[in-house]
Design a protein around this motif. Structure first.
Motif, PDB file in Angstrom:
ATOM      1  N   UNK A 127       0.872  -1.165   0.000  1.00  0.00           N
ATOM      2  CA  UNK A 127       0.000   0.000   0.000  1.00  0.00           C
ATOM      3  C   UNK A 127       0.913   1.219   0.000  1.00  0.00           C
ATOM      4  N   UNK A 128       0.622   2.178  -0.853  1.00  0.00           N
ATOM      5  CA  UNK A 128       1.427   3.386  -0.961  1.00  0.00           C
ATOM      6  C   UNK A 128       0.578   4.570  -0.523  1.00  0.00           C
ATOM      7  N   UNK A 129       1.075   5.303   0.452  1.00  0.00           N
ATOM      8  CA  UNK A 129       0.402   6.500   0.935  1.00  0.00           C
ATOM      9  C   UNK A 129       1.298   7.686   0.582  1.00  0.00           C
ATOM     10  N   UNK A 130       0.757   8.614  -0.196  1.00  0.00           N
ATOM     11  CA  UNK A 130       1.514   9.792  -0.618  1.00  0.00           C
ATOM     12  C   UNK A 130       0.750  11.039  -0.209  1.00  0.00           C
ATOM     13  N   UNK A 131       1.468  11.995   0.335  1.00  0.00           N
ATOM     14  CA  UNK A 131       0.854  13.272   0.678  1.00  0.00           C
ATOM     15  C   UNK A 131       1.844  14.399   0.508  1.00  0.00           C
ATOM     16  N   UNK A 132       1.343  15.552   0.078  1.00  0.00           N
ATOM     17  CA  UNK A 132       2.231  16.702  -0.083  1.00  0.00           C
ATOM     18  C   UNK A 132       1.513  17.986   0.275  1.00  0.00           C
ATOM     19  N   UNK A 133       2.320  18.958   0.601  1.00  0.00           N
ATOM     20  CA  UNK A 133       1.866  20.310   0.822  1.00  0.00           C
ATOM     21  C   UNK A 133       2.972  21.222   0.299  1.00  0.00           C
ATOM     22  N   UNK A 134       2.598  22.226  -0.478  1.00  0.00           N
ATOM     23  CA  UNK A 134       3.598  23.042  -1.158  1.00  0.00           C
ATOM     24  C   UNK A 134       4.482  23.856  -0.223  1.00  0.00           C
ATOM     25  N   UNK A 135       4.060  24.067   1.001  1.00  0.00           N
ATOM     26  CA  UNK A 135       4.909  24.845   1.900  1.00  0.00           C
ATOM     27  C   UNK A 135       5.773  23.994   2.827  1.00  0.00           C
ATOM     28  N   UNK A 136       5.452  22.713   2.991  1.00  0.00           N
ATOM     29  CA  UNK A 136       6.194  21.862   3.930  1.00  0.00           C
ATOM     30  C   UNK A 136       7.015  20.769   3.251  1.00  0.00           C
ATOM     31  N   UNK A 137       6.487  20.127   2.206  1.00  0.00           N
ATOM     32  CA  UNK A 137       7.183  19.022   1.562  1.00  0.00           C
ATOM     33  C   UNK A 137       6.226  17.884   1.244  1.00  0.00           C
ATOM     34  N   UNK A 138       6.779  16.677   1.134  1.00  0.00           N
ATOM     35  CA  UNK A 138       5.931  15.518   0.888  1.00  0.00           C
ATOM     36  C   UNK A 138       6.430  14.314   1.667  1.00  0.00           C
ATOM     37  N   UNK A 139       5.529  13.366   1.841  1.00  0.00           N
ATOM     38  CA  UNK A 139       5.857  12.111   2.510  1.00  0.00           C
ATOM     39  C   UNK A 139       5.324  10.966   1.660  1.00  0.00           C
ATOM     40  N   UNK A 140       6.097   9.904   1.630  1.00  0.00           N
ATOM     41  CA  UNK A 140       5.765   8.715   0.862  1.00  0.00           C
ATOM     42  C   UNK A 140       5.949   7.524   1.793  1.00  0.00           C
ATOM     43  N   UNK A 141       4.880   6.766   2.021  1.00  0.00           N
ATOM     44  CA  UNK A 141       4.925   5.627   2.928  1.00  0.00           C
ATOM     45  C   UNK A 141       4.541   4.382   2.155  1.00  0.00           C
ATOM     46  N   UNK A 142       5.404   3.377   2.224  1.00  0.00           N
ATOM     47  CA  UNK A 142       5.110   2.070   1.631  1.00  0.00           C
ATOM     48  C   UNK A 142       4.770   1.126   2.781  1.00  0.00           C
ATOM     49  N   UNK A 143       3.543   0.609   2.795  1.00  0.00           N
ATOM     50  CA  UNK A 143       3.133  -0.376   3.782  1.00  0.00           C
ATOM     51  C   UNK A 143       3.323  -1.723   3.103  1.00  0.00           C
ATOM     52  N   UNK A 144       4.304  -2.488   3.580  1.00  0.00           N
ATOM     53  CA  UNK A 144       4.663  -3.746   2.938  1.00  0.00           C
ATOM     54  C   UNK A 144       4.088  -4.923   3.714  1.00  0.00           C
ATOM     55  N   UNK A 145       3.652  -5.922   2.964  1.00  0.00           N
ATOM     56  CA  UNK A 145       3.100  -7.119   3.579  1.00  0.00           C
ATOM     57  C   UNK A 145       2.899  -8.202   2.548  1.00  0.00           C
ATOM     58  N   UNK A 146       2.264  -9.263   2.977  1.00  0.00           N
ATOM     59  CA  UNK A 146       1.962 -10.389   2.093  1.00  0.00           C
ATOM     60  C   UNK A 146       0.465 -10.626   2.063  1.00  0.00           C
ATOM     61  N   UNK A 147      -0.092 -10.563   0.885  1.00  0.00           N
ATOM     62  CA  UNK A 147      -1.513 -10.873   0.684  1.00  0.00           C
ATOM     63  C   UNK A 147      -2.416 -10.138   1.661  1.00  0.00           C
ATOM     64  N   UNK A 148      -2.201  -8.834   1.781  1.00  0.00           N
ATOM     65  CA  UNK A 148      -3.059  -8.033   2.645  1.00  0.00           C
ATOM     66  C   UNK A 148      -4.439  -7.914   1.994  1.00  0.00           C
ATOM     67  N   UNK A 149      -5.456  -7.996   2.799  1.00  0.00           N
ATOM     68  CA  UNK A 149      -6.827  -7.905   2.319  1.00  0.00           C
ATOM     69  C   UNK A 149      -7.398  -6.560   2.759  1.00  0.00           C
ATOM     70  N   UNK A 150      -7.961  -5.767   1.818  1.00  0.00           N
ATOM     71  CA  UNK A 150      -8.476  -4.447   2.194  1.00  0.00           C
ATOM     72  C   UNK A 150      -9.512  -4.489   3.318  1.00  0.00           C
ATOM     73  N   UNK A 151     -10.397  -5.466   3.281  1.00  0.00           N
ATOM     74  CA  UNK A 151     -11.421  -5.567   4.328  1.00  0.00           C
ATOM     75  C   UNK A 151     -10.770  -5.856   5.679  1.00  0.00           C
TER      76      UNK A 151
END
Length: 178
Positions: A127-151
């Motif tokens: 799962x990749x979570x990306x967020x940015x704000x033009x005055x502060x910067x950005x963050x990129x988070x990779x949530x790694x796992x095996x066969x994660x189920x959204x539910x």
């Protein structure tokens, strides 16, 4: 002899087209881990302190499917504003790849972002979570796992509400954006 030459040409063409010149997200992480504009660290899933809570079978399955979180954050300053624009464009170009399926877009008072995933709808590997704000910067988070189920992941979020996870473990990251 013609068959050999024809076979070599076909093999060369296939090799040429199978090579991708676009950078992967993992390569981007590795390339920027030592860059002074970035803060890079890994968080184990155990940091969530969920294993001490009584979990349902779905929650246990979701928790055991998690391995770690890779965090890469770019803190924007006056000195690196041009680098920020370039790096933000690189990340967005990587995330536009068709292999990343979008779960949702975010638009908050803190900035804009998106949540995407790699894998099948019922067996997510990242799962990749990306967020940015033009005055502060950005963050990129990779949530790694095996066969994660959204539910099951949604069930895991509910379990986090019961855990003793207070977010203090992430203060270092949040402090970058103050």
């Amino acid at each position: 002899m013609k068959n050999v030459k024809f076979s070599l040409v076909i093999a060369w063409v296939l090799l040429f087209f199978s090579c991708s010149s676009t950078q992967s997200l993992q390569e981007y992480y590795v390339d920027n881990a030592e860059n002074p504009n970035f803060l890079s660290f890994d968080l184990p899933a155990s940091l969530l302190n969920i294993d001490q809570v009584e979990l349902t079978p779905e929650q246990k399955k979701a928790y055991t499917s998690l391995k770690k979180l890779n965090v890469l954050a770019f803190k924007k300053t006056l000195e690196n504003a041009a680098d920020y624009v370039a790096e933000k464009a690189k990340v967005k170009a990587i995330l536009k790849n068709d292999k990343y399926q979008e779960l949702m877009k975010l638009n908050t008072s803190y900035g804009k972002g998106s949540i995407k995933f790699l894998g099948d709808d019922d067996a997510i590997d990242e799962v990749i979570i990306y967020g940015d704000t033009d005055d502060k910067g950005f963050v990129l988070v990779r949530v790694l796992g095996d066969n994660m189920n959204p539910a099951n992941l949604m069930q895991l979020i509910k379990a986090m509400e019961k855990s003793n996870f207070d977010g203090k473990q992430l203060e270092g990251l949040l402090g970058v954006f103050k």
